[in-house]
Motif scaffolding. Structure first.
Motif, PDB file in Angstrom:
ATOM      1  N   PRO A  51       6.584  -4.108   6.366  1.00 58.63           N
ATOM      2  CA  PRO A  51       6.394  -3.064   4.240  1.00 58.63           C
ATOM      3  C   PRO A  51       7.160  -3.283   3.512  1.00 58.63           C
TER       4      PRO A  51
ATOM      5  N   ALA B 180      -5.381  -3.890   4.290  1.00 58.65           N
ATOM      6  CA  ALA B 180      -3.922  -3.866   4.146  1.00 58.65           C
ATOM      7  C   ALA B 180      -3.662  -4.560   2.522  1.00 58.65           C
TER       8      ALA B 180
ATOM      9  N   TYR C  19       2.920  -8.143   6.822  1.00 58.44           N
ATOM     10  CA  TYR C  19       2.508  -6.675   7.051  1.00 58.44           C
ATOM     11  C   TYR C  19       1.561  -6.465   7.890  1.00 58.44           C
TER      12      TYR C  19
ATOM     13  N   ARG D 139       4.132   4.008  -1.932  1.00 55.36           N
ATOM     14  CA  ARG D 139       3.458   2.963  -1.146  1.00 55.36           C
ATOM     15  C   ARG D 139       3.501   2.568   0.595  1.00 55.36           C
ATOM     16  N   ILE D 140       5.017   3.247   0.297  1.00 59.98           N
ATOM     17  CA  ILE D 140       5.106   2.824   2.380  1.00 59.98           C
ATOM     18  C   ILE D 140       4.188   4.140   2.927  1.00 59.98           C
TER      19      ILE D 140
ATOM     20  N   THR E  76       1.945  -5.073  11.781  1.00 55.62           N
ATOM     21  CA  THR E  76       2.648  -4.345  13.080  1.00 55.62           C
ATOM     22  C   THR E  76       2.827  -4.789  14.194  1.00 55.62           C
TER      23      THR E  76
ATOM     24  N   GLY F   8       3.263 -11.451   1.778  1.00 56.61           N
ATOM     25  CA  GLY F   8       3.443 -10.616   2.922  1.00 56.61           C
ATOM     26  C   GLY F   8       2.421 -11.480   3.872  1.00 56.61           C
TER      27      GLY F   8
ATOM     28  N   ILE G  44      -2.466  -4.356  -0.465  1.00 59.11           N
ATOM     29  CA  ILE G  44      -1.011  -5.616  -1.729  1.00 59.11           C
ATOM     30  C   ILE G  44      -1.605  -6.314  -2.368  1.00 59.11           C
TER      31      ILE G  44
ATOM     32  N   ARG H 144       6.337   2.827  10.038  1.00 59.05           N
ATOM     33  CA  ARG H 144       6.238   2.503   8.833  1.00 59.05           C
ATOM     34  C   ARG H 144       6.814   1.397   7.727  1.00 59.05           C
TER      35      ARG H 144
ATOM     36  N   VAL I  30       7.755  -6.079   1.182  1.00 61.27           N
ATOM     37  CA  VAL I  30       6.414  -6.336   0.818  1.00 61.27           C
ATOM     38  C   VAL I  30       6.824  -5.352  -0.143  1.00 61.27           C
ATOM     39  N   ILE I  31       7.244  -4.685  -0.835  1.00 66.01           N
ATOM     40  CA  ILE I  31       6.616  -3.816  -1.709  1.00 66.01           C
ATOM     41  C   ILE I  31       8.073  -3.490  -2.424  1.00 66.01           C
TER      42      ILE I  31
ATOM     43  N   LEU J 143       0.290   2.596   2.706  1.00 63.42           N
ATOM     44  CA  LEU J 143       0.228   1.586   3.714  1.00 63.42           C
ATOM     45  C   LEU J 143       0.007   1.956   5.415  1.00 63.42           C
TER      46      LEU J 143
END
Length: 427
Positions: A105, A50, A93, A24-25, A95, A133, A54, A101, A108-109, A28
């Motif tokens: 995140p 994004a 989430y 998932r990283i 940047t 997030g 999520i 990356r 959150v992930i 995203l």
């Protein structure tokens, strides 16, 4: 809680938690303003894509989910009965530009992966779990950080809605274009009685865990920071005709100041760090003695009183250098953030989870800022750091090994499943 060290356990095949998180990283990270570099900036099209992704992950994990009025992605997994106070997990989430990356995140992930695991097992806890997030921690677009977490903490300053980005778009207009109502940001605020605590898992963004050969660490505090802008003014002159003893060289004076700052911070035994990250020499010609130099200072410590004393000592040293060199000096404080301690009762429970996974509960401060700096106004906070390769962050080379992502997830899941609200810690 001890500060003893242990070697990383031999690597084994990572569990599905780690594999799911890394996948998932990577997914995203494909959502970016450019395929050449990762940039997911507040209230852009990429930011919305994004957020939608999520939200879908939260719903797949058995959570109710929505976007609040500042753009935070909010999910809730009910406890044994609806409406219970919640343990909040989260990170951001958005940047920086040309980002790695993992910064934001990962927290959150990983939190979503933990809730998904509980949901697969049909496990409900005696409290709810909420995941946020946060929409804008980095502050890239409007030069104002922690916007998402300030909204949740009830400390959002509505005057920033009039701030404009480089294209001239106000934050208010950007929110409306995003499909949000800036007049409803106040509704994102939470009451302290609703939250049992806030815990964030985040990459370390430094090299300490790697040096200690540990995959995770227990954060003690988010360091406070003082930023200063200084200028030294001497006399510009011809590089060949002014004798060395008669010069009032602003750049030579600044160089002495920079070395003094480094030596002062290196000799400190309480974790003080100091950085001169910007220097501008005028007129900037090879054959001209610099007549004016501007430079910045960033001084950080997890102890506010120690930081303030250090700043005062550094300023005195710079004043002495300027006086001895006959340079005019101007110093202004441009930014000051308090340090934010992690709650001892949360640190203790995080340490228990780390130890139960077979690692030393190594404590370390966070030199970087995090959403917990805002969330502390509405809940006690705790943080888990995950090792990142080389300590590199805010850089495309930012990297977390799959095994470390898995360890972080197992620590967070164990912490959540064994979480004891503050009033029940000693019961």
């Amino acid at each position: 809680m001890g500060n003893s060290m242990s070697e990383t356990k031999p690597s084994s095949k990572p569990s599905s938690l780690g594999e799911e998180i890394v996948a998932r990283i990577d997914q995203l990270a494909t959502i970016s303003e450019s395929p050449e570099h990762l940039a997911r900036i507040f209230l852009t099209d990429e930011h919305r894509k994004a957020a939608d992704l999520i939200l879908s992950w939260m719903r797949e994990a058995g959570m109710s989910a929505h976007l609040d009025a500042i753009g935070n992605v909010c999910g809730r997994y009910e406890g044994e009965r609806p409406g219970l106070p919640a343990l909040m997990l989260g990170s951001h989430y958005d940047t920086v530009r040309d980002a790695g990356r993992w910064d934001g995140p990962l927290g959150v992930i990983t939190a979503i992966a933990c809730v998904a695991d509980l949901n697969r097992r049909g496990r409900r806890l005696p409290f709810a779990i909420e995941i946020v997030g946060f929409a804008d921690e980095e502050g890239v677009r409007f030069a104002s950080t922690l916007l998402g977490s300030r909204a949740v903490a009830g400390t959002f300053d509505e005057s920033v809605l009039n701030t404009r980005d480089r294209a001239g778009t106000s934050m208010r207009d950007a929110l409306i274009q995003f499909g949000l109502d800036p007049d409803h940001i106040g509704k994102a605020a939470r009451a302290r009685r609703e939250l049992l605590g806030y815990v964030e898992l985040h990459i370390e963004q430094g090299p300490v865990l790697e040096e200690k050969a540990l995959p995770v660490g227990v954060v003690t505090a988010i360091s406070g920071a003082t930023r200063l802008a200084a200028s030294l003014t001497g006399v510009a002159g011809h590089a060949g005709t002014v004798p060395m003893k008669l010069r009032r060289d602003a750049l030579a004076g600044a160089a002495e100041c920079i070395v003094a700052i480094e030596q002062f911070c290196r000799s400190d035994e309480q974790g003080l760090v100091g950085t001169v990250g910007y220097v501008n020499a005028m007129p900037g010609a090879t054959n001209v003695i610099p007549g004016k130099v501007s430079f910045t200072m960033d001084i950080r410590s997890q102890n506010d009183m120690h930081r303030k004393r250090a700043v005062a000592d550094i300023v005195r040293q710079i004043e002495a250098i300027a006086k001895r060199r006959d340079l005019a000096l101007q110093i202004d404080v441009t930014h000051e953030n308090r340090s934010v301690p992690c709650a001892p009762w949360l640190k203790s429970q995080i340490a228990e989870a780390v130890a139960a996974e077979g690692y030393a509960a190594f404590e370390l401060p966070s030199g970087a800022g995090h959403d917990g700096m805002a969330m502390v106004d509405v809940a006690d906070i705790g943080m888990i750091f995950v090792r990142c390769r080389g300590g590199i962050s805010h850089n495309p080379a930012e990297h977390v090994e799959l095994a470390d992502a898995d360890t972080g997830a197992r620590v967070l899941l164990r912490f959540v499943e064994n979480f004891r609200p503050h009033g029940l810690v000693n019961s």
